[in-house]
Design a protein around this motif. Structure first.
Motif, PDB file in Angstrom:
ATOM      1  N   LEU A 178       9.585   7.602   3.707  1.00 41.57           N
ATOM      2  CA  LEU A 178       9.513   6.835   2.471  1.00 41.57           C
ATOM      3  C   LEU A 178       8.529   7.489   1.502  1.00 41.57           C
ATOM      4  CD1 LEU A 178       9.434   3.176   3.854  1.00 41.57           C
ATOM      5  CD2 LEU A 178      11.401   4.556   3.205  1.00 41.57           C
ATOM      6  N   GLN A 179       8.885   7.470   0.230  1.00 41.98           N
ATOM      7  CA  GLN A 179       8.039   8.036  -0.826  1.00 41.98           C
ATOM      8  C   GLN A 179       8.005   7.058  -2.005  1.00 41.98           C
ATOM      9  OE1 GLN A 179       6.307  11.075  -0.972  1.00 41.98           O
ATOM     10  NE2 GLN A 179       5.451  10.214  -2.825  1.00 41.98           N
ATOM     11  N   PRO A 180       6.820   6.565  -2.411  1.00 43.41           N
ATOM     12  CA  PRO A 180       6.767   5.670  -3.572  1.00 43.41           C
ATOM     13  C   PRO A 180       6.997   6.441  -4.871  1.00 43.41           C
ATOM     14  CG  PRO A 180       4.558   6.149  -2.793  1.00 43.41           C
ATOM     15  CD  PRO A 180       5.491   6.785  -1.816  1.00 43.41           C
ATOM     16  N   VAL A 181       7.713   5.825  -5.808  1.00 46.47           N
ATOM     17  CA  VAL A 181       7.985   6.427  -7.108  1.00 46.47           C
ATOM     18  C   VAL A 181       7.623   5.407  -8.177  1.00 46.47           C
ATOM     19  CG1 VAL A 181       9.714   7.447  -8.607  1.00 46.47           C
ATOM     20  CG2 VAL A 181       9.874   7.790  -6.134  1.00 46.47           C
ATOM     21  N   GLU A 182       6.575   5.703  -8.955  1.00 43.62           N
ATOM     22  CA  GLU A 182       6.147   4.801 -10.014  1.00 43.62           C
ATOM     23  C   GLU A 182       6.985   5.062 -11.268  1.00 43.62           C
ATOM     24  OE1 GLU A 182       4.130   2.381  -9.891  1.00 43.62           O
ATOM     25  OE2 GLU A 182       3.078   2.664  -7.977  1.00 43.62           O
ATOM     26  N   THR A 183       7.594   4.034 -11.815  1.00 36.22           N
ATOM     27  CA  THR A 183       8.390   4.147 -13.033  1.00 36.22           C
ATOM     28  C   THR A 183       7.955   3.076 -14.016  1.00 36.22           C
ATOM     29  OG1 THR A 183      10.152   2.612 -12.364  1.00 36.22           O
ATOM     30  CG2 THR A 183      10.330   4.894 -11.595  1.00 36.22           C
ATOM     31  N   ALA A 184       8.450   3.193 -15.246  1.00 32.53           N
ATOM     32  CA  ALA A 184       8.126   2.185 -16.258  1.00 32.53           C
ATOM     33  C   ALA A 184       8.663   0.819 -15.861  1.00 32.53           C
ATOM     34  CB  ALA A 184       8.707   2.615 -17.611  1.00 32.53           C
ATOM     35  N   ALA A 185       9.736   0.809 -15.075  1.00 29.00           N
ATOM     36  CA  ALA A 185      10.330  -0.464 -14.644  1.00 29.00           C
ATOM     37  C   ALA A 185       9.654  -1.022 -13.407  1.00 29.00           C
ATOM     38  CB  ALA A 185      11.824  -0.265 -14.378  1.00 29.00           C
ATOM     39  N   GLY A 186       8.673  -0.331 -12.857  1.00 24.36           N
ATOM     40  CA  GLY A 186       7.997  -0.812 -11.665  1.00 24.36           C
ATOM     41  C   GLY A 186       8.143   0.175 -10.523  1.00 24.36           C
ATOM     42  N   LEU A 187       7.697  -0.247  -9.345  1.00 15.13           N
ATOM     43  CA  LEU A 187       7.709   0.613  -8.173  1.00 15.13           C
ATOM     44  C   LEU A 187       9.113   0.724  -7.594  1.00 15.13           C
ATOM     45  CD1 LEU A 187       6.103   2.199  -5.963  1.00 15.13           C
ATOM     46  CD2 LEU A 187       5.953   0.043  -4.710  1.00 15.13           C
ATOM     47  N   LEU A 188       9.554   1.972  -7.354  1.00 12.49           N
ATOM     48  CA  LEU A 188      10.777   2.239  -6.599  1.00 12.49           C
ATOM     49  C   LEU A 188      10.388   2.977  -5.330  1.00 12.49           C
ATOM     50  CD1 LEU A 188      13.250   3.420  -9.391  1.00 12.49           C
ATOM     51  CD2 LEU A 188      13.070   1.152  -8.364  1.00 12.49           C
ATOM     52  N   VAL A 189      11.243   2.873  -4.323  1.00  9.46           N
ATOM     53  CA  VAL A 189      10.977   3.521  -3.038  1.00  9.46           C
ATOM     54  C   VAL A 189      12.115   4.489  -2.758  1.00  9.46           C
ATOM     55  CG1 VAL A 189      10.546   3.216  -0.585  1.00  9.46           C
ATOM     56  CG2 VAL A 189       9.776   1.472  -2.198  1.00  9.46           C
ATOM     57  N   LEU A 190      11.754   5.777  -2.568  1.00 12.55           N
ATOM     58  CA  LEU A 190      12.738   6.800  -2.228  1.00 12.55           C
ATOM     59  C   LEU A 190      12.720   6.994  -0.719  1.00 12.55           C
ATOM     60  CD1 LEU A 190      14.723   9.073  -2.983  1.00 12.55           C
ATOM     61  CD2 LEU A 190      12.759  10.593  -3.190  1.00 12.55           C
ATOM     62  N   GLY A 191      13.876   6.794  -0.076  1.00  8.08           N
ATOM     63  CA  GLY A 191      13.997   6.982   1.362  1.00  8.08           C
ATOM     64  C   GLY A 191      14.828   8.210   1.672  1.00  8.08           C
ATOM     65  N   VAL A 192      14.301   9.090   2.535  1.00  8.27           N
ATOM     66  CA  VAL A 192      15.032  10.273   3.000  1.00  8.27           C
ATOM     67  C   VAL A 192      15.474  10.000   4.433  1.00  8.27           C
ATOM     68  CG1 VAL A 192      14.926  12.752   3.408  1.00  8.27           C
ATOM     69  CG2 VAL A 192      13.632  11.749   1.530  1.00  8.27           C
ATOM     70  N   ILE A 193      16.799  10.007   4.667  1.00  9.04           N
ATOM     71  CA  ILE A 193      17.376   9.587   5.937  1.00  9.04           C
ATOM     72  C   ILE A 193      17.986  10.799   6.637  1.00  9.04           C
ATOM     73  CG2 ILE A 193      19.015   8.035   7.048  1.00  9.04           C
ATOM     74  CD1 ILE A 193      18.908   6.302   4.521  1.00  9.04           C
ATOM     75  N   ALA A 197       0.864  -1.190   0.000  1.00  8.28           N
ATOM     76  CA  ALA A 197       0.000   0.000   0.000  1.00  8.28           C
ATOM     77  C   ALA A 197       0.890   1.226   0.000  1.00  8.28           C
ATOM     78  CB  ALA A 197      -0.930  -0.012   1.228  1.00  8.28           C
ATOM     79  N   PRO A 198       1.526   1.546  -1.137  1.00  6.56           N
ATOM     80  CA  PRO A 198       2.517   2.630  -1.158  1.00  6.56           C
ATOM     81  C   PRO A 198       1.885   3.999  -0.976  1.00  6.56           C
ATOM     82  CG  PRO A 198       2.127   1.794  -3.375  1.00  6.56           C
ATOM     83  CD  PRO A 198       1.375   0.887  -2.452  1.00  6.56           C
ATOM     84  N   SER A 199       2.460   4.767  -0.060  1.00 10.14           N
ATOM     85  CA  SER A 199       2.084   6.160   0.149  1.00 10.14           C
ATOM     86  C   SER A 199       3.180   6.800   0.976  1.00 10.14           C
ATOM     87  CB  SER A 199       0.731   6.273   0.877  1.00 10.14           C
ATOM     88  OG  SER A 199       0.812   5.683   2.154  1.00 10.14           O
ATOM     89  N   ALA A 200       3.296   8.124   0.897  1.00 10.82           N
ATOM     90  CA  ALA A 200       4.342   8.822   1.644  1.00 10.82           C
ATOM     91  C   ALA A 200       4.100   8.637   3.139  1.00 10.82           C
ATOM     92  CB  ALA A 200       4.342  10.307   1.286  1.00 10.82           C
ATOM     93  N   ARG A 201       5.105   8.167   3.843  1.00  8.24           N
ATOM     94  CA  ARG A 201       4.968   7.922   5.280  1.00  8.24           C
ATOM     95  C   ARG A 201       6.334   7.817   5.932  1.00  8.24           C
ATOM     96  NH1 ARG A 201       2.738   1.751   4.867  1.00  8.24           N
ATOM     97  NH2 ARG A 201       1.679   2.676   3.088  1.00  8.24           N
ATOM     98  N   ALA A 202       6.337   7.871   7.264  1.00  5.53           N
ATOM     99  CA  ALA A 202       7.564   7.646   8.029  1.00  5.53           C
ATOM    100  C   ALA A 202       7.686   6.153   8.311  1.00  5.53           C
ATOM    101  CB  ALA A 202       7.527   8.429   9.334  1.00  5.53           C
ATOM    102  N   MET A 203       8.860   5.566   8.023  1.00  3.83           N
ATOM    103  CA  MET A 203       9.068   4.132   8.247  1.00  3.83           C
ATOM    104  C   MET A 203       9.345   3.886   9.722  1.00  3.83           C
ATOM    105  SD  MET A 203      11.806   1.581   6.450  1.00  3.83           S
ATOM    106  CE  MET A 203      11.779  -0.182   6.799  1.00  3.83           C
ATOM    107  N   GLY A 204       8.676   2.890  10.291  1.00  5.34           N
ATOM    108  CA  GLY A 204       8.901   2.545  11.682  1.00  5.34           C
ATOM    109  C   GLY A 204       8.419   3.621  12.624  1.00  5.34           C
ATOM    110  N   GLU A 205       7.324   4.305  12.262  1.00  5.32           N
ATOM    111  CA  GLU A 205       6.844   5.414  13.076  1.00  5.32           C
ATOM    112  C   GLU A 205       6.497   4.907  14.472  1.00  5.32           C
ATOM    113  OE1 GLU A 205       3.760   9.157  12.582  1.00  5.32           O
ATOM    114  OE2 GLU A 205       3.755   7.469  11.169  1.00  5.32           O
TER     115      GLU A 205
END
Length: 872
Positions: A605-620, A577-585
């Motif tokens: 975490l931020q989901p990023v939809e691409t032609a190659a499939g779902l990628l996950v962008l993490g801001v640390i 269920a991809p959506s922008a959220r804090a991981m391990g909140e």
């Protein structure tokens, strides 16, 4: 009439009729197909223009809040409230002004769109305290001298901003820059973002404001608009901000408003945003219209409108219609010539077909004899199959958004669809028959030869970036997909290329990489399986790895061993269920460095939809220093709470223990005065009077100190309290003073609040008593008590028509032992308002006053409404 003559006439008529019918149906079908496509394209481009305009103001809200939160602003407020020097750091208000000016200069230097940044105070008519701008001729950033600072209290944005709560942001409409009450020429469209500045006690101090120059954004909008379109930008009222006729832009600023509703009455601007298209009229022309609305910096909405002539939208369809008609005429002429030549050779099979039809006459309709054996049947079947295929293929090519180009094996263009005309600027007549090298950038002809060789070898290529040149010399960055064309026997006869303009796509990719790498936070991109695809420099610095050591490895290698068991489950839940959220909140998260050490982190975490499939962008974020600072702050807070408790206990004990000896001194001194009055000389009687007066004043002082200490330590729990009943009780208590001074006390409906009833009475008695005490000698006191609801709180007011208070004493008046008048003018010890402030603060509220010397004073304080919780 002979068969040859009839056949010739039939061929000519059939060719003309077929061409005409095909032209009509093709025109109608294409018009129904092309119009929605073109309108969607117009809508999409308008939406992109609106998003680009919103991007120009993006970040202004965060910047103005960041400036408000700077230490120099807080220090300046404390210094101004403390007579010019900060009691915490010892710095003066001028030193803080210099610090804040340096910060504003750095922000303007980093953000070219910002043209002015200011700190405005509420004192002295809203005078600017610090102002930095780039309004000089060369556009350099400069600080405005103190003697050049202006008063802005009358400007709407000042009042709108000051009424906001702390942390809220005011965003203005776009209007023209105004200095000294006049529009500055040449005109500069400006968007303002501002946030209020409050003192520590919650009283308004001023505001921080940023001015954004919108001219670069408007220029870029004009450059990005579609060809053959008219561009409009309007605000929420419909006023023109951009218009093809410059005299209509910002006309409302010069007293001659001009709105889009006057030109397009049936235009519907959706206040909730989004995009829409319609076919309407503008003047005497039919147009296609697209509108997209967006908020600027989460503030007022602005709408971008593109209008395109209907004739231009369906121009390609009309060109095809004309070509089809021309082809029909040519076909009729050719058919006439060919009919004479071929009539004799075709007469026999046609007669056979005629005889067959005649023989089959039975009242049933006769169709083309596709099932007939021989040449006639083959011809009929071939014609039917070819016509159907050509019509479907031609419609697909003409409606394609991508350029489709066919060439021979030698690179001569044989096919050129409408999208290619739009992309390159060459018409089909100009392109077909020309060499494909005319599309190649000079110096890159060898790349064309290599690609033609690949085609001749039977190979194509997919998703290859190429650089071509349009008719006007514009360089085009294209993504090409080329395949070989084979004839009926499988032989190579040419190539078919599908080309898409990807310049904007590549620019976005480059911007993403730049932002990704320049981010001050660690950024990491992983696929749905948890494998690292991309990291930035901050991740390398945090974890101690090089980028090439991380890419391609599982991300759980950066997670401490004790968390690795649950990490895949967290990632799986996110990808489900991809959506922008804090991981391990709600949990403490840690990263694992290369050297084996751990450090606390926060991950978004931020989901990023691409032609190659779902990628996950993490801001640390590395929160090591934040944790240390939080621990130190908690320790300081506990120490301060302990110290305050001890001070309150000391004040209570000292005041309580002083009362008994003071009572004895006062009592026996009064007995001494009564018993020996007249027995001693006049000087002795005067001295005894001084002792009695001093002892009584000391008793009142100790009593007030004891009351002040009991506010926080011996208060009762809050409960629903009828304010009107408390006011009546206070008025009865002050009845003698009210009657003696012929005072009028008025109040309307007063609410029920959550309060300590005794302390609320003490608060109102102090405020009403002050109003009676400091009345004007030439008029009877008039006191008005009121309350208005503000969300979960009530704002109370106690106003009088007394002597008033100078605004310079706004902070001093609530401090202990602060008197503004001599003791022989007005009695009292200067503790009453300090008690009032402490009572209000215990109830979670604030207290302030507005006053005019000689006209009266109004005190305002806030209390929780009944039903919003007990804060005792």
């Amino acid at each position: 009439m002979t068969l040859v003559t009839r056949l010739t006439g039939a061929m000519v008529g059939l060719a003309a009729l077929t061409a005409g019918l095909i032209g009509i149906f093709v025109y109608r079908d294409l018009e129904e197909t092309v119009l929605p496509v073109e309108m969607r394209r117009l809508e999409g481009d308008t939406r992109l223009l609106a998003d680009h305009l919103a991007d120009h103001a993006e970040g202004a809200r965060a910047d103005v809040l960041s400036l408000r939160g700077s230490a120099s602003v807080d220090g300046l407020v404390r210094a101004r409230r403390s007579g010019g020097r900060d009691p915490v750091t010892g710095l003066t208000d001028k030193q803080y002004e210099d610090q804040f000016a340096q910060l504003l200069s750095a922000v303007l230097a980093a953000k070219p769109a910002y043209v002015k940044a200011r700190l405005i105070g509420l004192d002295d008519g809203g005078r600017e305290i610090v102002r930095v701008d780039r309004l000089t001729g060369d556009g350099s950033v400069r600080r405005v001298a103190r003697d050049k600072l202006q008063r802005k209290g009358v400007r709407d944005f000042v009042g709108e901003t000051v009424r906001l709560m702390p942390g809220e942001v005011y965003v203005s409409d776009i209007d023209l820059n105004v200095e000294q009450g006049r529009v500055v020429l040449p005109a500069m469209p400006v968007l303002r973002t501002a946030t209020p500045v409050h003192a520590a006690d919650g009283t308004p101090f001023g505001l921080v404001i940023l001015n954004i120059d919108m001219r670069p954004a408007f220029r870029e909008l004009r450059q990005r608009r579609l060809p053959q379109t008219q561009l409009f930008v309007v605000n929420g009222r419909g006023d023109y901000l951009l218009h093809p006729a410059p005299q209509n832009e910002f006309a409302f600023e010069f007293g001659r408003p001009r709105r889009v509703q006057e030109d397009i009455p049936d235009l519907n601007i959706d206040p909730e945003g989004g995009a829409a298209t319609s076919i309407t009229t503008l003047g005497d022309r039919r147009i296609g219209l697209a509108i997209a609305s967006v908020p600027l910096a989460e503030g007022p909405r602005i709408s971008v409108i593109q209008a395109q002539r209907y004739a231009h939208i369906v121009g390609a369809v009309r060109a095809i219609r004309d070509s089809a008609l021309l082809a029909g005429v040519v076909a009729a002429l050719i058919a006439g010539i060919a009919g004479v030549i071929l009539a004799r050779s075709l007469a026999r099979p046609i007669i056979q077909m005629t005889n067959a039809v005649t023989a089959l006459q039975s009242g049933r309709a006769v169709t083309l004899p596709v099932d007939t054996a021989g040449e006639v049947g083959v011809l009929a079947r071939a014609f039917q199959h070819y016509a159907l295929r050509e019509r479907m293929f031609g419609a697909a090519l003409d409606s394609s958004e991508d350029a489709v180009i066919a060439t021979t094996l030698d690179g001569v263009i044989t096919g050129w669809n409408p999208a290619a005309e739009r992309l390159y600027g060459y018409t089909a007549e100009e392109a077909i028959g020309a060499p494909a090298r005319m599309l190649i950038e000079p110096g890159n002809e060898t790349s064309l030869e290599r690609n033609l060789k690949r085609i001749r070898d039977g190979h194509g290529f997919q998703d290859m970036d190429v650089v071509h040149v349009a008719k006007d010399g514009t360089r085009l960055l294209l993504e090409a997909r080329v395949s070989a064309i084979r004839g009926p026997a499988g032989e190579l006869i040419g190539s078919l290329g599908i080309l898409s303009d990807v310049a904007e796509k590549r620019q976005l990719e480059a911007k993403f990489r730049l932002a990704f790498e320049a981010s001050p936070s660690g950024m990491i991109m992983v696929d749905a399986g948890g494998v690292i695809a991309l990291v930035n420099h901050q991740v390398e610095r945090m974890f101690g790895y090089r980028a090439d050591e991380l890419v391609g490895r599982p991300v759980h290698g950066l997670v401490p061993v004790r968390f690795r068991e649950t990490h895949p489950l967290d990632l799986q839940a996110f990808t489900a269920a991809p959506s922008a959220r804090a991981m391990g909140e709600g949990r403490d998260l840690f990263g694992l460095r290369r050297d084996g050490s751990e450090f606390p982190i926060e991950i978004t975490l931020q989901p990023v939809e691409t032609a190659a499939g779902l990628l996950v962008l993490g801001v640390i974020l590395d929160i090591t220093e934040r944790r240390k600072a939080a621990a130190a702050l908690a320790a300081k807070t506990r120490e301060l709470e302990r110290s305050n408790a001890e001070l309150e206990q000391f004040a209570y004990v000292a005041s309580h223990d002083l009362r008994e000896p003071l009572r004895m001194v006062a009592s026996y001194t009064e007995l001494l005065a009564e018993r020996y009055r007249g027995s001693l000389d006049e000087r002795a009687d005067k001295y005894i009077g001084y002792i009695v007066d001093g002892a009584k004043r000391m008793q009142r002082l100790v009593s007030d100190l004891l009351t002040l200490s009991r506010v926080g330590t011996q208060g009762k729990a809050f409960e629903p309290t009828d304010t009107a009943a408390v006011v009546r009780r206070v008025c009865r208590s002050l009845g003698d003073a009210i009657r003696r001074q012929h005072a009028q006390i008025e109040h309307g409906d007063l609410p029920v609040v959550q309060a300590d009833e005794g302390q609320l009475g003490q608060l109102l008695q102090n405020l009403i008593g002050n109003a009676l005490k400091f009345h004007a000698p030439d008029r009877a006191p008039r006191i008005t008590i009121g309350a208005v609801r503000d969300g979960a709180t009530w704002i109370f007011s106690v106003g009088d028509n007394g002597i008033g208070i100078d605004a310079q004493y706004s902070e001093r008046i609530f401090q202990m032992f602060q008197r503004l008048h001599a003791r022989d003018e007005y009695e009292g010890n200067g503790i009453g308002l300090a008690i009032a402030k402490k009572i209000v603060e215990r109830h979670g509220g604030t207290i302030r006053f507005d006053s005019r010397v000689g006209e009266g004073t109004t005190f305002y304080f806030t209390l929780l409404a009944h039903g919003t919780g007990d804060r005792s």
